[in-house]
Design an enzyme around this catalytic site. Sequence first.
Site, PDB file in Angstrom:
ATOM      1  N   LYS A  17       2.589  47.725  22.146  1.00  0.00           N
ATOM      2  CA  LYS A  17       2.214  47.915  20.740  1.00  0.00           C
ATOM      3  C   LYS A  17       0.868  47.242  20.484  1.00  0.00           C
ATOM      4  CE  LYS A  17       3.931  46.977  16.050  1.00  0.00           C
ATOM      5  NZ  LYS A  17       5.045  46.402  15.265  1.00  0.00           N
ATOM      6  N   GLN A  36       1.917  49.374  11.205  1.00  0.00           N
ATOM      7  CA  GLN A  36       1.560  48.088  11.793  1.00  0.00           C
ATOM      8  C   GLN A  36       0.791  48.219  13.099  1.00  0.00           C
ATOM      9  OE1 GLN A  36       5.152  45.838  12.165  1.00  0.00           O
ATOM     10  NE2 GLN A  36       5.767  46.211  10.072  1.00  0.00           N
ATOM     11  N   ASP A  59      13.841  46.742   7.119  1.00  0.00           N
ATOM     12  CA  ASP A  59      13.306  48.111   7.192  1.00  0.00           C
ATOM     13  C   ASP A  59      14.187  48.981   8.073  1.00  0.00           C
ATOM     14  OD1 ASP A  59      11.625  50.165   6.562  1.00  0.00           O
ATOM     15  OD2 ASP A  59      10.091  49.653   8.037  1.00  0.00           O
ATOM     16  N   VAL A  87       1.575  52.495  19.426  1.00  0.00           N
ATOM     17  CA  VAL A  87       2.400  52.169  20.591  1.00  0.00           C
ATOM     18  C   VAL A  87       1.994  53.068  21.753  1.00  0.00           C
ATOM     19  CG1 VAL A  87       4.735  51.976  21.508  1.00  0.00           C
ATOM     20  CG2 VAL A  87       4.302  51.467  19.107  1.00  0.00           C
TER      21      VAL A  87
END
Length: 708
Positions: A408, A391, A506, A394
């Site tokens: 992030k 996604q 997750d 970071v």
Amino acid sequence: MAKPNCPASCGNVSIPYPFGIGSNCFMDNMYEIVCNEIGVAAAAKAFLVLPRFRVEVLEINISDPPNNDDDSYYEPGLIRVKMPIISSNCINKSSVAASGGVLDISGTPFFFSSSRNKFVSVGCNNKATMAGLDSMVFGGCKTDCNNQRLRGKCTGFDCCQTTVPSSGIQGLDVTLESTTNNMNTCKHAFLAERRWLESNETDPSNDVQHLEYVPVVLEWTLSSFEILNFTEALRRNVFLDYTSDGGTCYHCQSGYEGNPYLDMRCQDINECEVEKQKPICSPDLECENTEGSYNCNKRKSPLKIAIIVISPSFGVLFLLLVIWWLYKVIKKRNKIKLKQKFFKMNGGLLLQQQLSSNENNVQKAKLFNSKELENATDRFNENRILGKGGQGTVYKGMLIDGRIVAIKKCNTVDEGNLEQFINEIIILSQINHRNVVKLLGCCLETEVPLLVYEYIPNGTLFQYLHEENGDFPLLTWDMRLRIATEIAGALSYLHSAASLPIYHRDIKSSNILIDDKYRAKVADFGTSRSVAIDQTHVTTLVYGTFGYLDPEYFQTSQFTDKSDVYSFGVVLIELLTGEKPVSLTRSAKSRNLSTYFVHSLKENRLFDILDTQVRKVCNKDEVMAIADLAKRCLHLNGKKRPTMLEIMMELEGVQKVSHVQPNFDELEYVRNEEMGPRNDVSISTGSCFELDSASSSNILPLLSFKSV
């Protein structure tokens, strides 16, 4: 252009250097092109020769300029090739298209483009997953021919598609499975060019029946040994630039044209004019150029010349000042408009709507400005990177008030994924728990969204359990028990104590961060969902990580709180055994850790598979209790699994019974373990774990095993 004295094309495909046909016509054997002529030259086909196989080339482009004025990155070179369709249980398919499920171009300068390709699965009730060459699953999609609402052009009924999560991928291991009892249905999966899929004439569910290959876009950059030094680049009138994924490419300098990869220089495109001969004038006359002809005219007086020169100069200076002022005003206005555009594009309006509709329940996170976060990360320097995921990336940063934070930088959010991104902000804004990573704020006025979290300094639980080096010392049993209790407490809070039940979806050891006091922090809520009580979340795309996925959810696509319980059970097994959820070093029957653990319990071999630190525990009852709890979390029937609240209470009960109190000095004890026992660590009575089978067989009958 091609290298001099080398073929410039094959059929209708241009072959620019560093690619080439024939000996000494390419930079390296990775760029060799073979031209096969069939009949006439117009029917010739170009094949790129790779170490493992040949692929037909459709187009070669050595570089693309930046997408826009604000993008300093050049696009890498592109090459369109034909890749095989992977099929299963299909008749009238050639062995080339049907054999194997692996696309492998590793060891070459080429990789599959994530922005220009999509992963497609065709066939009724077909589930196709993508994994890397290391068997780590990172995406896939599933079709459902029983749901008429999914009918459309590859929208889930007989065909589904999804994006490739990240660039730099050089290998895909594709798996095809049926989601129904009919295992013999024809199934297809393939990677294909996004532009080809989006063309009006292309319908994958129909076209794939008579195709064996589809167009795929590969990106390429130069390897390190091929990069020019600075002096040689200047000699060639070439400058080096970097692509968005860190690769290197060449371009001719401004005002020059040619192939920058050739040894010859880029040529000046502004041809010099031939200087015309001026007439010879007497000293009291001066030569002037009037409409292309030269004349000898009387010289102007110095005062007249000064007036003629100075007057326009003031006008030009004033005009330049006005232009400069207008430029600054327009630039500032455009910058504000661009920030507003990014704010809308990144879901800012949706976030405002969510915040206004949940004023009493949502804590408003701080909205950071882009300048503040750029300064905090030294303009997102690569040296500040803490980690990369599906996604985003970071970075470690320091705010102006001195706070250390984790920032992030999300991947580009598609319009269809805006709700998922805003969902993470909303969920984290509702959470206030010491064992959940705290969201400090966000920034939506940049090209990609930025999320600011509290900084957790000591890595992930996965690193402590599976990476053997001095940076991540071994965890004692009491530390593992405490970490498990803290994770359970956080998930129990999410499931039952939050304003709305929240499913993480997750849970895995790499999403459990460890702070400076070695306390657990649950992180990464990118796929989480808030749901009304007694409701579930159903989707045609499977979220989660292979090895942690609830089998019941994998089959039904129906996610419940018990799906998080299953994933937590896998983390418990990791804490007990020190083994990874999926490992190719184990036998085929035991590659999945959950299956391996359950079979070991059946065969009374629990103590044979425990981690070394767990075997040192003197209180066997604690370990047996945790093993029994993990077994119940892994029950295939979700209704028979305990809730996270029950799990938390059971773990807290085990901790209270323990004679060894949690101590932050445990880490020092582990590091100095070889120097002998410490007097300040109390050990409970009873014999410690032994490695022999007799010890194991005396304990295991106490564990009641229910068939799953």
